[in-house]
Design an enzyme around this catalytic site. Structure first.
Site, short mmCIF file in Angstrom:
data_model
loop_
_atom_site.label_atom_id
_atom_site.label_comp_id
_atom_site.label_asym_id
_atom_site.label_seq_id
_atom_site.Cartn_x
_atom_site.Cartn_y
_atom_site.Cartn_z
N LYS A 288 36.40 40.86 39.00
CA LYS A 288 37.20 39.90 39.75
C LYS A 288 36.69 39.82 41.18
O LYS A 288 36.77 40.79 41.94
CB LYS A 288 38.68 40.30 39.75
N ARG B 112 47.18 30.60 45.74
CA ARG B 112 48.05 31.22 46.77
C ARG B 112 49.12 30.24 47.19
O ARG B 112 50.24 30.63 47.52
CB ARG B 112 47.21 31.75 47.92
N ARG C 216 41.11 39.81 50.64
CA ARG C 216 41.15 40.93 49.70
C ARG C 216 39.78 41.59 49.53
O ARG C 216 39.48 42.16 48.49
CB ARG C 216 41.64 40.44 48.33
N GLU D 35 32.12 47.53 36.59
CA GLU D 35 33.60 47.59 36.57
C GLU D 35 34.12 47.45 35.14
O GLU D 35 35.08 48.11 34.74
CB GLU D 35 34.19 46.48 37.44
N LYS E 154 36.05 36.77 36.55
CA LYS E 154 36.81 35.75 37.26
C LYS E 154 36.35 35.66 38.70
O LYS E 154 36.19 36.70 39.31
CB LYS E 154 38.28 36.13 37.16
N SER F 108 42.02 28.66 40.00
CA SER F 108 42.62 27.50 40.68
C SER F 108 41.60 26.68 41.47
O SER F 108 41.63 25.46 41.42
CB SER F 108 43.74 27.98 41.61
C1 PBG Z 1 46.62 38.30 41.52
C2 PBG Z 1 45.95 37.11 40.93
C3 PBG Z 1 45.35 36.06 41.64
C4 PBG Z 1 44.88 35.17 40.68
C5 PBG Z 1 45.23 35.67 39.43
N1 PBG Z 1 45.87 36.87 39.62
C6 PBG Z 1 45.28 35.83 43.08
C7 PBG Z 1 44.37 36.59 43.94
O1 PBG Z 1 43.65 37.48 43.52
O2 PBG Z 1 44.41 36.29 45.14
C8 PBG Z 1 44.16 33.90 41.00
C9 PBG Z 1 44.06 32.90 39.88
C10 PBG Z 1 43.65 31.54 40.32
O3 PBG Z 1 43.15 31.33 41.46
O4 PBG Z 1 43.82 30.61 39.52
N2 PBG Z 1 47.99 38.34 41.17
#
Ligand code: PBG
Length: 329
Positions: free
Chosen positions: A199, A209, A220, A236, A251, A277
């Site tokens: 990730k 967000r 992050r 990982e 992801k 997203s």
């Molecule tokens: C964390 C989480 C995120 C997403 C999925 N799980 C947000 C992040 O890491 O900031 C993002 C998924 C997306 O952007 O569609 N709860």
């Protein structure tokens, strides 16, 4: 004159032949729809940066689950959006049996039965007032091991609410082991874990967000992976598998196909990808300008993700694509 008998174009001449020789195809059973459940909503609330995606009320959530089941979608991934006043430093609403995610899970499971897998996000960011994925030290850093205790509690509460697959998206070290141990100690040995292994940090999650009304300021980078590093994503996944992950994931998807391909080639467990997203919003924004043909581009992106090795894909397009597949377009 010698004629070269090799003419790759032979197999591209008709739609029927192209379909017959396709190496990769999309199927609703391999799509997972991410779904947002907003606490206290009586109507779905649109998400401005994700046209067509909403925060669901419980009623619209049930209707969406029914649609997804009817279309043969593999599952939904639930995210809970608590009321702002329920957020605190440790994300208490995430472990409240009556918190929005647990309420939504019970509603979705009741609607879905065994028609699809209701999955839940194990992460604190939606529930903390600082928006980080974990609890913080006095210095404001994310405290890895204190966060593991919260994830373990969250996982058990979600399993108790009926979640069929726990999506560990927080990127703490040893989160899979901690959650696995807590599940096993509480009689949930058979609740599987989807590890968000590769990730990556970056600009891709902005619209999400907004979708979860995140309180995050900053970023992050201290826990999610660096875009520059492909090998680290593969590592990982190996670590997560060693800790007991049942499924691993990469992801975002489209811009990390190298990581996805390498992970899937070496993974003894199913390997998934999340079209996030930002990937969705980029397509929608260009389409809104008339600059791209979204109906062609959407399957293009998903096929590329499958070709790279994803066995299932989390995508905000799951329902639309399933409908298109049913129509045989
Ligand atoms: C964390 C989480 C995120 C997403 C999925 N799980 C947000 C992040 O890491 O900031 C993002 C998924 C997306 O952007 O569609 N709860």
């Amino acid at each position: 004159m010698t004629v070269d008998p090799i003419r790759p174009r032979r197999l591209r001449q008709s739609a029927a032949m192209r379909r017959l020789v396709a190496e990769t195809r999309l199927h609703p059973a391999e799509l997972v729809l991410p779904v947002f459940a907003g606490e206290g909503l009586t109507e779905p609330r649109p998400i401005a940066s994700m046209p067509g995606v909403v925060q669901h009320s419980l009623d619209s959530l049930r209707a969406t689950v029914a649609d997804a089941a009817e279309l043969g979608i593999g599952g939904i991934m639930l995210f809970g959006v608590p009321l702002d006043e329920k957020k605190d430093a440790v994300g208490s609403a995430g472990t409240d049996p009556d918190g929005i995610l647990q309420v939504a899970t019970r509603a979705a499971v009741a609607e879905a039965g065994d028609a699809l897998v209701v999955q839940t996000d194990v992460c604190l960011d939606e529930f903390t007032d600082h928006g980080h994925c974990g609890v913080l030290t006095a210095d404001g850093l994310v405290d890895n091991d204190a966060t593991l205790e919260r994830y373990a509690e969250m996982a058990v509460v979600q399993a108790e609410a009926g979640s069929g697959l726990l999506g560990l998206s927080g990127m703490m070290d040893h989160q899979v082991a901690a959650v696995r141990a807590a599940l096993d100690a509480s009689g949930h040995e058979l609740t599987p874990i989807l590890a968000y292994s590769g990730k990556y940090s970056g600009g891709w999650y902005g619209p999400f967000r907004e979708a979860v009304q995140s309180s995050l300021r900053g970023d992050r980078r201290a826990y999610q992976l660096d875009t520059a590093n492909g090998r680290e994503g593969v590592r990982e996944a190996a670590l997560d598998i060693a800790e007991g992950a049942d499924i691993v994931m990469v992801k975002p998807a489209s811009h990390f196909l190298d990581v996805l391909a390498a992970t899937s080639a070496s993974s003894p467990v199913p390997t998934w990808a999340y079209q996030v997203s930002g990937e969705y919003s980029m397509i929608e924004a260009a389409a809104a300008h008339g600059w791209i043909d979204r109906e062609r581009l959407i399957p293009d992106t998903l096929l590329a993700i499958k070709r790279a090795g994803a066995e299932a894909i989390l995508t905000y397009y799951a329902l639309e694509v399933a409908r298109t597949l049913r129509a045989g377009v």
